[in-house]
Design an enzyme around this catalytic site. Structure first.
Site, PDB file in Angstrom:
ATOM      1  N   CYS A 172       0.817  -1.218   0.000  1.00 43.70           N
ATOM      2  CA  CYS A 172       0.000   0.000   0.000  1.00 43.70           C
ATOM      3  C   CYS A 172       0.850   1.266   0.000  1.00 43.70           C
ATOM      4  CB  CYS A 172      -0.937   0.008   1.191  1.00 43.70           C
ATOM      5  SG  CYS A 172      -2.303  -1.132   0.979  1.00 43.70           S
ATOM      6  N   CYS A 212      11.859   7.634  -7.496  1.00 44.23           N
ATOM      7  CA  CYS A 212      10.435   7.300  -7.455  1.00 44.23           C
ATOM      8  C   CYS A 212       9.900   7.813  -6.121  1.00 44.23           C
ATOM      9  CB  CYS A 212      10.215   5.801  -7.632  1.00 44.23           C
ATOM     10  SG  CYS A 212      10.913   4.817  -6.298  1.00 44.23           S
TER      11      CYS A 212
END
Ligand SMILES: [Zn+2]
Length: 335
Positions: free
Chosen positions: A115, A288
């Site tokens: 998640c 990222c």
């Protein structure tokens, strides 16, 4: 997610959830356990209850809880959610399978999106959580569960619920089978090759020499060292926040070797190279959100043909943009 609000930010999740539930129904006795569930504590805790709900978000804990429930003979109401999808199964109940019956081997750690990396819509976890609560009440009141031999799959984008029929318990399952090889709890982090706690749920795909810290990258920016910064997050995340000078190519396109994306990358590398002496390899720093996808991208860049891309040295920025936000620029949005 739906139990936690801004007012209890920073509090342990177990306590925050207990406080929210107490407000809904003060007649129930709530016992929050602080700390991560481990192989040493799991059986002792699970044995005290009649029904267990798995609301965790990582693979080692899923195996741990499932094995503990088989050993303690408890039904496990398991929910999971990622991005816009959710799943619900009741394991080890009514002759149905356990988690290991369905997934005897853990997935490779770099194939798992959690998640924290993938994100999840709070409402999706709320829907799956309410369905879990409903199954717990049905089992507790003797009505039985609808999902001991079926998996409910919820697709929030399509607005669709589907039921997938599951095979019954496997006779040769390592834990719930007829001759089990697992009779006590193990080291699940070693078994899965990943950590159960978020702060250290970091992939280590690259050697240290192929990685730099955010502090190192800032020093490099200040010294105006020629390089290319490649942001490999999905477009939706780039739309939230970005470093202005970054070139954007999503990891997915690199993995698919998307021709248009590679041509664009080649062009930007070529432009940047013109600013240098043209002698040494051009550094390409990959970023990222958290520093996991960027490592996967570095591996791909390292395999690109030098005949087309010229000589590049790809490195990943440890901890990604969230490390940048916490350690370098506190005004950078965190999401
Ligand atoms: Zn099993």
């Amino acid at each position: 997610q739906v139990l936690h609000g801004e007012a209890r930010r920073g509090r342990p999740k177990a306590r925050s959830a207990a406080a929210a539930l107490r407000r809904l129904n003060s007649a129930v006795h709530y016992v929050p356990y602080r700390g991560a569930l481990g192989p040493r504590s799991a059986l002792r805790i699970v044995r005290q209850f009649d029904i267990v709900a798995d609301c965790s978000d990582n693979v080692p804990t899923r195996y741990l809880l499932s094995d503990a429930c088989v050993l303690a003979r408890k039904p496990l109401v398991s929910g999971s959610a990622l991005r816009l999808e959710g799943q619900l199964v009741v394991y080890n109940h009514g002759g149905g399978p356990c988690y290991r019956c369905l997934f005897p081997e853990p997935p490779p750690p770099d194939a798992v999106t959690n998640c924290a990396d993938g994100g999840v819509l709070g409402a999706v976890t709320g829907i799956i959580g309410c369905l879990q609560a409903l199954e717990v009440l049905k089992i507790a009141s003797g009505m039985g569960s609808s999902f001991s031999r079926a998996m409910l799959v919820f697709d929030a984008l399509e607005g669709r619920f589907r039921n997938i029929k599951l095979r019954p318990r496997k006779a040769d399952c390592a834990v719930c089978g007829e001759r089990p090889s697992i009779t006590c709890l193990q080291d699940y982090e070693a078994f899965c090759g990943s950590s159960a706690t978020e702060s250290c749920r970091a992939l280590r795909l690259l050697p240290g020499a192929d990685r730099v810290s955010v502090q190192h990258y800032r020093a490099l920016l200040q010294a105006r060292v020629p390089h290319l910064l490649l942001d490999v997050r999905p477009q939706v995340e780039v739309d939230i926040c970005r470093l202005q000078h970054a070139v954007h190519v999503p990891l997915r396109k690199l993995q698919d070797r998307d021709e248009e994306a590679l041509r664009y990358l080649q062009k930007r590398i070529c432009e940047e190279r013109q600013r240098t002496d043209g002698q040494s390899a051009l550094p390409v720093y990959v970023v990222c959100k958290l520093g996991n996808d960027s490592q996967k991208a570095v591996k791909i860049l390292q395999e690109l043909p030098a005949t087309e891309f010229g000589s590049v040295v790809a490195k990943d920025i440890r901890g990604g943009l969230m490390a940048w936000a916490t350690k370098i620029d506190s005004t950078f949005p965190q999401y």
